[in-house]
Design an enzyme around this catalytic site. Structure first.
Site, PDB file in Angstrom:
ATOM      1  N   TYR A 144       0.863  -1.188   0.000  1.00 22.92           N
ATOM      2  CA  TYR A 144       0.000   0.000   0.000  1.00 22.92           C
ATOM      3  C   TYR A 144       0.897   1.234   0.000  1.00 22.92           C
ATOM      4  CZ  TYR A 144      -3.405   3.500   1.578  1.00 22.92           C
ATOM      5  OH  TYR A 144      -4.199   4.620   1.688  1.00 22.92           O
ATOM      6  N   ASP A 238       9.378   2.671  -0.081  1.00 28.37           N
ATOM      7  CA  ASP A 238       8.328   3.325   0.686  1.00 28.37           C
ATOM      8  C   ASP A 238       8.449   2.863   2.132  1.00 28.37           C
ATOM      9  OD1 ASP A 238       6.119   4.323   1.922  1.00 28.37           O
ATOM     10  OD2 ASP A 238       4.664   3.576   0.461  1.00 28.37           O
ATOM     11  N   LYS A 266       4.254   8.677   9.218  1.00 26.05           N
ATOM     12  CA  LYS A 266       4.002   8.048  10.512  1.00 26.05           C
ATOM     13  C   LYS A 266       5.002   8.496  11.602  1.00 26.05           C
ATOM     14  CE  LYS A 266       1.039   4.786   8.346  1.00 26.05           C
ATOM     15  NZ  LYS A 266       1.018   3.943   7.190  1.00 26.05           N
TER      16      LYS A 266
HETATM   17  C1  LIG Z   1       0.383   4.510   5.796  1.00 31.99           C
HETATM   18  C2  LIG Z   1       1.140   4.309   4.552  1.00 31.99           C
HETATM   19  C3  LIG Z   1       1.049   5.206   3.477  1.00 31.99           C
HETATM   20  C4  LIG Z   1       0.069   6.346   3.438  1.00 31.99           C
HETATM   21  O1  LIG Z   1       0.302   7.273   4.432  1.00 31.99           O
HETATM   22  P1  LIG Z   1      -0.883   8.253   4.884  1.00 31.99           P
HETATM   23  O2  LIG Z   1      -0.238   9.162   5.867  1.00 31.99           O
HETATM   24  O3  LIG Z   1      -1.946   7.379   5.458  1.00 31.99           O
HETATM   25  O4  LIG Z   1      -1.356   8.957   3.659  1.00 31.99           O
HETATM   26  C5  LIG Z   1       1.887   5.016   2.388  1.00 31.99           C
HETATM   27  N1  LIG Z   1       2.758   3.992   2.363  1.00 31.99           N
HETATM   28  C6  LIG Z   1       2.861   3.098   3.363  1.00 31.99           C
HETATM   29  C7  LIG Z   1       3.868   2.015   3.284  1.00 31.99           C
HETATM   30  C8  LIG Z   1       2.043   3.223   4.485  1.00 31.99           C
HETATM   31  O5  LIG Z   1       2.130   2.312   5.462  1.00 31.99           O
END
Ligand SMILES: *Cc1c(COP(=O)(O)O)cnc(C)c1O
Length: 428
Positions: A144, A238, A266
């Site tokens: 994701y 990512d 995060k």
């Molecule tokens: C949470 C997440 C996102 C998206 O981040 P948001 O702050 O929710 O937009 C993108 N990539 C990864 C790997 C994530 O865990």
């Protein structure tokens, strides 16, 4: 345990907010329950509006590595608030946080801050396209990367490499530039390169946390690096979830594979909305106003958010022994649950990376999304509901990663294992 107030609050929320929530995963849909409305958190626990208290293994989906209401983060935020909430002009805190990240990640020469992980990834991909002059991107099933159009993609029919939109509202014209490959399967990536000579980047969660916890094999990541080098393609890690969660220096420090760009989110905001993307100097130099690739944000690098992030990252840096301690705690937790499950004839596979933990009700190892989907998610739903009733708050889906924080005590871990033991006996 009554959750009446939460149920009432959820009914009311549904009147004014679609589905009653501002992010779908919060709705508990995949485990069939109703979400709890939270009143407050403290350390490793949080309390709902009915007054029930829970050991929190979600931690706002990752950010709270020091638990709720960490003193130094709270103090930094309160101090920053006194100077003004936002200026839309540069502040020194932005440079300070940028400097911290650049010094921690070998792959990062420069970095830009945004307000969410979604924005970070979306911008990194635009930059990769602008830098290479190519349009296609490769992503992996089960990873994701936020909810931007070209990343909301599911497998096409049959053997198609090019993805289909996974949500109405996303034009197929947008997702036709997104090629889908299988996690931990280098041949599927090689196929993408056969199907397209217009690939700008490969984006991957090097420690996937959005299909449960499924770390990539080292050799696989080395294979991606080589393919990227051979074809003049950028490799993007990512690490919105894994950054500062698995280790202080990024997945590159444990895999030996250096990406061209990374995305963060995060933990880097310490609980405030922050995302970031960074990388090689020549790539980042393409970004406006230094270069032609446009990207902007009214609240980007917001001083309150920077203060929270800076307090969190500084504290992580000061406590270098923290990751092995968290890893040991997370390992004890999943090993304890696994042993309790085994006693009742339930097979579980588990994994841990720093403060991240994952478990599947499965006999077989989980290496990709298909493996994750084969786990027993009906059993997970039962487990989730029963643990919640005992006061243990796990993510409400079998495709999520769990987290321990520095405020998750050994006693909490013991209590969790004891509760799991009781539950496995009952649900078998
Ligand atoms: C949470 C997440 C996102 C998206 O981040 P948001 O702050 O929710 O937009 C993108 N990539 C990864 C790997 C994530 O865990």
């Amino acid at each position: 345990m009554s959750t009446e107030a939460s149920s009432r609050a959820f009914d009311e929320a549904q009147t004014y907010i679609p589905g009653g929530v501002n992010s779908p995963v919060r709705a508990f849909k995949s485990v069939g329950g109703t979400p709890l409305f939270i009143k407050e958190g403290q350390g490793g626990k949080m309390t709902d509006i009915d007054g029930n208290s829970y050991v929190d293994y979600v931690q706002s989906w990752g950010p709270l590595i020091f638990g709720h209401r960490d003193e130094s983060i709270e103090a930094a935020v309160i101090e920053a608030v006194k100077h003004g909430l936002s200026f839309g002009a540069p502040t020194e805190a932005e440079t300070e946080l940028a400097h911290e990240v650049v010094s921690l990640f070998d792959s990062v020469d420069k970095i830009r801050f945004v307000s969410s992980g979604t924005e970070a990834v979306m911008s990194a991909i635009r930059l990769a396209r602008g830098f290479t002059g190519k349009d296609d991107i490769v992503k992996f099933e089960g990873c994701y990367h936020g909810h931007s159009d070209s990343l909301l993609v599911q497998a096409g029919s049959g053997l198609a490499t090019f993805g289909n939109p996974s949500s109405p509202g996303v034009p197929a014209d947008f997702t036709k530039h997104t090629l889908l490959a299988k996690y931990n399967d280098i041949e599927s990536v090689e196929k993408c390169f056969k199907d397209s000579d217009d690939i700008a980047c490969i984006i991957i969660e090097p420690i996937a946390g959005n299909m449960g916890l499924v770390p990539a094999d080292k050799e696989f990541l080395h294979g991606l690096r080589k393919l990227c080098d051979d074809h003049g393609v950028l490799l993007i890690f990512d690490e919105v979830m894994s950054g500062f969660r698995a280790t202080l220096h990024g997945a590159e420090s444990i895999t030996g594979v250096t990406p061209d760009m990374i995305t963060l989110g995060k933990v880097i905001g310490g609980g405030m909305p922050v995302g970031a993307f960074g990388g090689r100097k020549d790539v980042m130099a393409m970004l406006s106003p230094e270069g032609p690739v446009y990207q902007a944000g009214t609240l980007s690098g917001n001083p309150i958010a920077m203060a929270a992030g800076l307090a969190a990252i500084k504290k992580l840096k000061k406590n270098s022994k923290l990751y092995p301690v968290l890893q040991e705690r997370a390992t004890r937790l999943v090993e304890g649950m696994k042993a309790a499950a085994a006693k009742n004839g339930i097979a579980m596979v588990t994994d841990v990376r720093g403060s991240m933990f994952g478990f599947f009700f499965s006999k077989d190892a989980v290496k990709n999304f298909d493996d994750a989907a084969q786990a027993d998610h009906a059993l997970f739903a039962k487990f989730h509901a029963a643990m919640l009733a005992e006061g243990f708050y796990f993510a409400c889906s079998g495709y999520e990663t769990g987290f321990v924080s520095t405020a998750t005590t050994d006693e909490m871990v013991d209590q969790t294992i004891t509760a799991a033991q009781k539950i496995f006996t009952e649900i078998c």
